[in-house]
Design an enzyme around this catalytic site. Structure first.
Site, PDB file in Angstrom:
ATOM      1  CE1 TYR A 277      -3.799   2.472   0.458  1.00 12.17           C
ATOM      2  CE2 TYR A 277      -2.384   3.282   2.216  1.00 12.17           C
ATOM      3  CZ  TYR A 277      -3.381   3.479   1.383  1.00 12.17           C
ATOM      4  OH  TYR A 277      -4.271   4.631   1.683  1.00 12.17           O
TER       5      TYR A 277
ATOM      6  CE  LYS B 272      -3.619   5.255  -1.618  1.00 19.42           C
ATOM      7  NZ  LYS B 272      -4.534   6.004  -2.316  1.00 19.42           N
TER       8      LYS B 272
END
Length: 228
Positions: free
Chosen positions: A108, A112
């Site tokens: 994740y 990002k």
């Protein structure tokens, strides 16, 4: 989205950011209904994945990147002509996880971070075209998002993170939305920080050495007491 159904100025469109066919269909509808202009494009869709990197499924990680990274690029590329005509604004909702490594969120964080750097590049490239780019570094928000392992001894603690129950402060979604909309409509450009603890993360990254940030990041995650 059911909370928006009673608003008279809302039009719902199906949009799968991993499907070029779905994006093209949404584009045609927007183009027809707005006279070929789009003043604001908010890239807000995203997927999450909580798991130690050694145990992470690669195909799931690829899907995560397809949504969080390439989805933003696909949608932005498609809607760019409407934004340029309107001298509009692109708002990319990212995360404080784009700024530092967090236990159990490696994929994740990576997705990002990639989106954040691409957004910074996009801001440079769109400015001559008259389009502003706002990068929202989002902290903790209260929403419904949320065997055979070296980490089995702390599986319960990992589950706490997967369920979003680690006890960090969270901003209510309506307050967060109000602040971000105010920023964007007020003419903000570049990077803004919103959400619980986002400002703390901003200043911590600037003031605290990396080794200490790493110690703070693992404290209470189970990695600081894990036994093999």
């Amino acid at each position: 989205m059911r909370l928006l159904r009673d608003l008279t100025n809302i039009t719902f469109l199906e949009l799968d950011v991993t499907s070029t066919k779905s994006i093209a269909s949404a584009y045609r509808t927007v183009e027809n209904q707005t006279g070929g202009k789009l003043h604001y494009l908010v890239n807000n869709s995203g997927a999450g994945f909580v798991m130690p990197l050694l145990d992470s499924d690669i195909e799931m990680g690829q899907h995560l990147f397809d949504v969080n990274v390439w989805g933003v690029v696909r949608v932005t590329q498609t809607f760019a002509p409407l934004l340029v005509r309107a001298k509009g604004t692109i708002v990319n909702n990212i995360s404080t996880a784009s700024c530092m490594g967090l236990p159990y969120q490696g994929m994740y964080c990576g997705s990002k971070a990639a989106t954040r750097l691409m957004s910074e590049t996009l801001a440079l490239e769109m400015k001559p075209l008259g389009v502003a780019v706002v990068i929202v570094i989002t902290g903790n928000i209260r929403t419904r998002y949320q065997g055979g392992s070296y980490f089995s001894s702390i599986a319960e603690r990992i589950g706490v993170y997967a369920r979003g129950e680690q006890g960090h402060p969270q901003m209510e979604a309506n307050l967060y939305a109000t602040k971000v909309v105010g920023d964007v409509l007020g003419g903000a450009e570049g990077t803004i920080w919103r959400g619980a603890q986002s400002t703390i993360v901003k200043f911590a990254l600037a003031m605290i050495p990396t080794w200490l940030m790493n110690q703070l990041a693992v404290k209470g995650t189970g990695l600081d007491v894990m036994e093999i």
